[in-house]
Design a protein around this motif. Sequence first.
Motif, mmCIF file in Angstrom:
data_model
loop_
_atom_site.group_PDB
_atom_site.id
_atom_site.type_symbol
_atom_site.label_atom_id
_atom_site.label_comp_id
_atom_site.label_asym_id
_atom_site.label_seq_id
_atom_site.Cartn_x
_atom_site.Cartn_y
_atom_site.Cartn_z
ATOM 1 N N GLU A 10 0.789 -1.292 0.064
ATOM 2 C CA GLU A 10 0.207 -0.241 0.076
ATOM 3 C C GLU A 10 0.865 1.255 0.018
ATOM 4 O OE1 GLU A 10 -2.957 2.415 2.998
ATOM 5 O OE2 GLU A 10 -3.155 0.294 2.987
ATOM 6 N N PHE A 21 -7.173 3.223 -0.110
ATOM 7 C CA PHE A 21 -7.002 2.091 0.739
ATOM 8 C C PHE A 21 -7.254 2.669 2.065
ATOM 9 C CE2 PHE A 21 -3.449 0.503 -2.379
ATOM 10 C CZ PHE A 21 -4.396 -0.345 -3.138
ATOM 11 N N TYR A 34 -10.724 -4.400 0.592
ATOM 12 C CA TYR A 34 -9.507 -3.692 0.658
ATOM 13 C C TYR A 34 -8.450 -4.757 0.004
ATOM 14 C CZ TYR A 34 -4.789 -2.611 2.657
ATOM 15 O OH TYR A 34 -3.533 -2.178 2.723
ATOM 16 N N LEU A 38 -6.527 -3.883 -3.552
ATOM 17 C CA LEU A 38 -4.947 -3.891 -3.529
ATOM 18 C C LEU A 38 -4.152 -4.714 -4.389
ATOM 19 C CD1 LEU A 38 -2.107 -2.972 -2.068
ATOM 20 C CD2 LEU A 38 -2.458 -4.930 -0.538
#
Length: 134
Positions: A10, A21, A34, A38
């Motif tokens: 991240e 994020f 999430y 990602l």
Amino acid sequence: PAQSDTFHLEQTMPTAIKRTFEFLRNDKQRLPKYLPTLNYYVDLEKVLVSTRECLSDTGKALFVVASAHTFYIHKTKQILHTVDATRAVSELGVKAGLKLEEIIRIPLKKSGGLNARPRSTDEYSESVVVFSKS
């Protein structure tokens, strides 16, 4: 990526992406999105790096992306977070070593019918993000 690597991955992302994020991590209802998000951006960065490696010196690469993605409360239509997808892809391409040549915005009409999502009548556009070798 392994859970322990997620924060590191991240942190390597451009600002526009890190903002999303942070939103996903801090919203209990959206936290399940999430890790897939990602992974999406990690994979997209690989595609952009590969694109840079394949482009000729005079070549162009065009990516068509939704201009924005909106997270909202379904019942009230209150906007919680808007992802500037054009900026995210642009920044990720530059990070991957591409040169941002141009962004072409294309307004589109939505067909919001009776069963459409609550914000289906909002303005919508896509963008063509044009890259070249840097």
